[in-house]
Design an enzyme around this catalytic site. Structure first.
Site, PDB file in Angstrom:
ATOM      1  N   ASP A  46     -43.437 -25.824  -5.053  1.00  0.00           N
ATOM      2  CA  ASP A  46     -42.078 -25.626  -5.565  1.00  0.00           C
ATOM      3  C   ASP A  46     -41.132 -25.249  -4.421  1.00  0.00           C
ATOM      4  O   ASP A  46     -39.932 -25.107  -4.615  1.00  0.00           O
ATOM      5  CB  ASP A  46     -42.027 -24.616  -6.707  1.00  0.00           C
ATOM      6  CG  ASP A  46     -42.567 -23.248  -6.353  1.00  0.00           C
ATOM      7  OD1 ASP A  46     -42.868 -23.006  -5.171  1.00  0.00           O
ATOM      8  OD2 ASP A  46     -42.708 -22.412  -7.271  1.00  0.00           O
ATOM      9  N   ASP A  85     -47.932 -27.232  -7.840  1.00  0.00           N
ATOM     10  CA  ASP A  85     -47.406 -25.938  -8.279  1.00  0.00           C
ATOM     11  C   ASP A  85     -46.959 -25.990  -9.732  1.00  0.00           C
ATOM     12  O   ASP A  85     -46.351 -26.974 -10.177  1.00  0.00           O
ATOM     13  CB  ASP A  85     -46.198 -25.547  -7.424  1.00  0.00           C
ATOM     14  CG  ASP A  85     -46.534 -24.534  -6.352  1.00  0.00           C
ATOM     15  OD1 ASP A  85     -47.573 -23.861  -6.459  1.00  0.00           O
ATOM     16  OD2 ASP A  85     -45.750 -24.413  -5.400  1.00  0.00           O
ATOM     17  N   LYS A 113     -51.462 -24.682  -9.358  1.00  0.00           N
ATOM     18  CA  LYS A 113     -51.352 -23.366  -8.725  1.00  0.00           C
ATOM     19  C   LYS A 113     -50.369 -22.492  -9.499  1.00  0.00           C
ATOM     20  O   LYS A 113     -49.278 -22.951  -9.858  1.00  0.00           O
ATOM     21  CB  LYS A 113     -50.895 -23.485  -7.268  1.00  0.00           C
ATOM     22  CG  LYS A 113     -50.820 -22.128  -6.545  1.00  0.00           C
ATOM     23  CD  LYS A 113     -50.620 -22.278  -5.053  1.00  0.00           C
ATOM     24  CE  LYS A 113     -49.211 -22.666  -4.675  1.00  0.00           C
ATOM     25  NZ  LYS A 113     -48.209 -21.605  -5.021  1.00  0.00           N
ATOM     26  N   GLU A 182     -50.022 -15.119   0.773  1.00  0.00           N
ATOM     27  CA  GLU A 182     -48.798 -15.341   1.539  1.00  0.00           C
ATOM     28  C   GLU A 182     -48.205 -14.030   2.026  1.00  0.00           C
ATOM     29  O   GLU A 182     -48.006 -13.092   1.238  1.00  0.00           O
ATOM     30  CB  GLU A 182     -47.761 -16.096   0.697  1.00  0.00           C
ATOM     31  CG  GLU A 182     -46.477 -16.381   1.443  1.00  0.00           C
ATOM     32  CD  GLU A 182     -45.560 -17.360   0.723  1.00  0.00           C
ATOM     33  OE1 GLU A 182     -44.441 -17.589   1.227  1.00  0.00           O
ATOM     34  OE2 GLU A 182     -45.954 -17.908  -0.324  1.00  0.00           O
TER      35      GLU A 182
END
Length: 265
Positions: A46, A85, A113, A182
């Site tokens: 995204d 995503d 995801k 992340e």
């Protein structure tokens, strides 16, 4: 090199200590280029809201956007594993989640995801029961950027670090088959990677994870807004897109990338 990458391939790579290489992709041409160089995983992220559409965050991206780009990427892919995503608020309840995940899988994804921790456990189990493999995403989850108050490193305090570790273990127990970490400190990312029996892919999480992912526009140094600290401009040092991808793959596999310059303490 030509054998198709599956969830079993990726798990075996973790177990054998072979680094997994991943990039975002959004169209057939770049998917083909990445695939031919030997990238293991492509994510229709995204992030397209920022790098393709010019938004300040990922929140404007729709399921139809991801479907369109997933279909395009699949057309250019022979070997790599393709993940799509689930956009912001596309998995807020069970019925909505299953409907949207089915659209992404039908478009060509092999896995979806989702971002978040404990609240996703039943969602993950439900998707698995319906034949949908799931990748989790912890740390800096861009869909929660306004909760975090911006794009900030997560897990630096002891309490938050412990919570992220517990969430990773809970997600793995619920059935995710891969995890993206992340913008977390290298030491925490290493601890989580060792604590779960699934592949852990880092972005801004140091070199001790099972693999790395970058946004393709960052890796080529052509992002419209800014270059994240954790990224590296491989096109600048090679002058050729194919050589840039090759260099990225080689540096991830050797452990040269990410270095301290691209990591957080």
């Amino acid at each position: 090199m030509n054998k198709k990458v599956t969830t079993s391939t990726l798990l075996s790579m973790k177990q054998q200590g072979q680094k997994i290489t991943a990039l975002t992709a959004y169209d057939a041409s770049f998917a083909k280029l990445f695939d031919e160089q030997g990238i293991d995983v492509m994510l229709i992220g995204d992030s397209l809201g920022m790098v393709l559409q010019g938004s300040e965050d990922t929140l404007t991206v729709t399921v139809d956007d991801i479907v369109y780009h997933t279909r395009s990427v699949r057309q250019g892919t022979q070997r790599a594993f393709v993940i799509a995503d689930m956009p912001f608020m596309s998995y807020a309840n069970s019925e909505q989640t299953y409907h949207n995940a089915a659209k992404l899988m039908a478009a060509g994804a092999s896995m979806v995801k989702v971002e978040g921790g404990d609240w996703l456990l039943e969602t993950i189990k439900g998707l698995n029961q319906r034949g949908v493999p799931v990748c989790g995403h912890l740390g800096l989850t861009p869909q929660s950027v306004h909760v975090f108050g911006g794009f900030k490193v997560q897990g630096r305090g002891d309490l938050q670090a412990e919570q992220l570790l517990e969430q990773a273990q809970a997600l793995a127990h619920a059935g995710i088959q891969m995890l993206v970490l992340e913008c977390v400190p290298t030491s925490l990312a290493e601890k989580i990677t060792l604590a779960v029996n699934i592949p852990v892919i880092g972005i801004g999480a140091g070199a001790k994870t099972d693999g790395q992912i970058l946004v393709m526009h960052d890796m080529f140094g052509i992002s419209a807004n800014y270059m994240p600290k954790f990224s590296k401009n491989y096109l600048e040092q090679t002058g050729d897109m194919r050589e840039a991808v090759k260099s990225y793959i080689e540096e991830v596999q050797s452990g040269a990338f990410p270095g301290e310059l691209h990591s957080f303490n």
